[in-house]
Every structure is written in structure tokens, then in C-alpha cells.
Design an enzyme around this catalytic site. Sequence first.
Site, short mmCIF file in Angstrom:
data_model
loop_
_atom_site.label_atom_id
_atom_site.label_comp_id
_atom_site.label_asym_id
_atom_site.label_seq_id
_atom_site.Cartn_x
_atom_site.Cartn_y
_atom_site.Cartn_z
N ASN A 16 -12.56 -32.15 4.82
CA ASN A 16 -12.87 -33.20 5.79
C ASN A 16 -11.80 -33.32 6.87
O ASN A 16 -12.11 -33.66 8.01
CB ASN A 16 -13.01 -34.54 5.07
CG ASN A 16 -14.27 -34.62 4.24
OD1 ASN A 16 -15.37 -34.55 4.75
ND2 ASN A 16 -14.10 -34.72 2.93
N SER A 17 -10.56 -33.04 6.53
CA SER A 17 -9.45 -33.22 7.47
C SER A 17 -8.90 -31.91 8.01
O SER A 17 -8.48 -31.84 9.16
CB SER A 17 -8.32 -34.01 6.80
OG SER A 17 -8.77 -35.26 6.35
N TYR A 112 -24.44 -31.52 -10.98
CA TYR A 112 -25.55 -32.30 -10.42
C TYR A 112 -25.65 -31.94 -8.93
O TYR A 112 -24.69 -31.42 -8.33
CB TYR A 112 -25.35 -33.79 -10.63
CG TYR A 112 -24.00 -34.33 -10.21
CD1 TYR A 112 -23.77 -34.80 -8.91
CD2 TYR A 112 -22.94 -34.40 -11.12
CE1 TYR A 112 -22.54 -35.31 -8.53
CE2 TYR A 112 -21.71 -34.91 -10.74
CZ TYR A 112 -21.51 -35.35 -9.45
OH TYR A 112 -20.29 -35.84 -9.07
N ASP A 118 -16.06 -28.34 -3.28
CA ASP A 118 -14.61 -28.34 -3.41
C ASP A 118 -14.18 -28.80 -4.80
O ASP A 118 -13.26 -28.23 -5.39
CB ASP A 118 -13.97 -29.22 -2.32
CG ASP A 118 -14.54 -30.63 -2.28
OD1 ASP A 118 -15.67 -30.86 -2.77
OD2 ASP A 118 -13.85 -31.52 -1.74
N ASP A 138 -7.54 -34.57 -7.49
CA ASP A 138 -7.41 -34.03 -6.13
C ASP A 138 -7.01 -35.16 -5.18
O ASP A 138 -7.77 -36.09 -4.94
CB ASP A 138 -8.73 -33.41 -5.69
CG ASP A 138 -8.58 -32.56 -4.43
OD1 ASP A 138 -7.69 -32.84 -3.61
OD2 ASP A 138 -9.37 -31.60 -4.27
N THR A 194 4.55 -57.75 6.06
CA THR A 194 3.17 -57.26 5.96
C THR A 194 3.09 -55.76 5.81
O THR A 194 2.34 -55.25 4.96
CB THR A 194 2.36 -57.72 7.19
OG1 THR A 194 2.32 -59.15 7.22
CG2 THR A 194 0.94 -57.19 7.13
#
Length: 278
Positions: A16-17, A112, A118, A138, A194
Site C-alpha cells: 500500500n505504501s 478464504y 501479502d 507484519d 498532547t
Amino acid sequence: MGIGEQGLWLALIIGNSRWHWGAFEGDRWLGSWHTLHLTEAQTDQLQQSRFALSAWQQLGIETVLPSNPGDGGQEHQELWMASVVNTPAAWLVSSAHVHPIATKQVPLQNTYPTLGVDRALALVGAGDRWGWPVLVIDCGTALTFTAGADQRLIGGAILPGLRSQFRALPAHTDQLPALEFDPDVWPQRWATNTSEAMVSGILHTQLAGIRDFVVAWEADWPSGAVVLTGGDSAAIYRYLAKQTPTLAQRINHDPDLGFWGLRVCRQQKLEKPSAIGL
């Protein structure tokens, strides 16, 4: 499609990246490199050259490819690939030397339809490299747990990875700041501002989740292996070693599990040409 048993060949996992590349000479591992998502023009340039070293150099990308491979040249490389992103994969599958692998072609039972290729490759690679039964953790865009025994999927879980959590908080709140994950920072648990509170919350709860899954796995499969992989796995392993040294000693770190899985698929094709529908 011809497959050379001892020649130089490449492995690619499109995530994805990033795009993750690996190189083998026969069964010998040469190493890996990583790129941002390539454009169609860049992909075409590499593909037309059969992924020759000169094409990578023209794109300004450093690789582990040898200058003088023992098989007589880099213009005859095979590419074994898997992708969790549809569009780039379509750019590559038109050439005869490209061998695309989908989940159904990975030698893993009890899968499935929506199981990511991956995850399947990483599990098979872990079983081949570290033995069955095995739990793969992962640490990437998603944090996934995938367990298997005897080349059979047991099951698993999926949640947002570290960087995804850092992006999600400012995206879905009005006041929380955008932060970058720093793998070298160890946050105090009880933060007093924060930003540090966000880092503490994300990191400590992710580590707690990993510990919980590992403990549950070891209760069910006391002799099973545990392997960390993925882009943030080195940082996660260091954090676990700092926080729970005895647990970290029971965990293996292997960033290349997907490549071992592609190697298993290729070896199966060499041994049983009809085993993978290519």
C-alpha cells in the site's frame, strides 16, 4: 513461460505504501531494496529492459543487482510478483517473463477469498524459513497477525499500523496535531503534553496488543515460532526488547518473509510445472 533454475531473478511485492524488491541468483538471496510507487512510464522502462541494472541506474534507483551476473546478463531476468494494489500490477503482467502470484496460487491450505496475498506469502515464507507452526506479525501500513500450521492457515487479525494511527488522529479530530512516527523515540507512558500523549497512547497500546497475541499464540501452540516482519518491524522489535526483554528473546525478526514466500512459489513451479496456473 521459461523459468531458469539458477539464473538471476527478481521478486516484487507491491504494498500500500511502497514497492518491495528482492533479488535472487537461483536459490541464493542477494538482498532487497524499496521504492515509492513507480509510474507507468517508469515501470514500462524497467520492463522493456528486462529490469537490467542500467535501467535502474537511469531512474536513479540503487539496487543490489550485480554488475556482472554469473548467468551471462541481466536482460533475461524473471520477475515473480504479488500486489495488494490492482492498477500497478496490470502494468506488469503483459510480459512473458513476469510471473504474477495471487493468493490462490500460494501453497497454503484453508485460505478464504479475501485473504491478502501479502499475508499468505509471508506466512508460507515464515513456515519455510522458521518452521511450522508459526505466527507472523507484519508491522506495516496495517498491523496483521497471521497464524498457520502444517502449511495451513489457522487465522489472524488486522488493525491499523503505527503510521496509520498517527495519520488517523489528526484526520478525524479538530485539535490533535499531525505527527510523524519517530522509530528512535521511546515515549514516557504518562505524558504531560498532547503530542507526547499521542505517541505514548499509540505505541504502548500497540505493544500491549502484540504481547497479548503472542501470549495467546504460545498458550495454544507452545512450540510455535513467532516472526516479526514489515517496514516498522525493526523499531517494534527494539521497543519490545526494551519493554519486555524475555518476550523479545522468543521472537524472530525477518523483514524478508514475503520474498521467501515468492521463492517457495517459484520452487514449486520448478518442481511441478502444473502446480501454479501461470
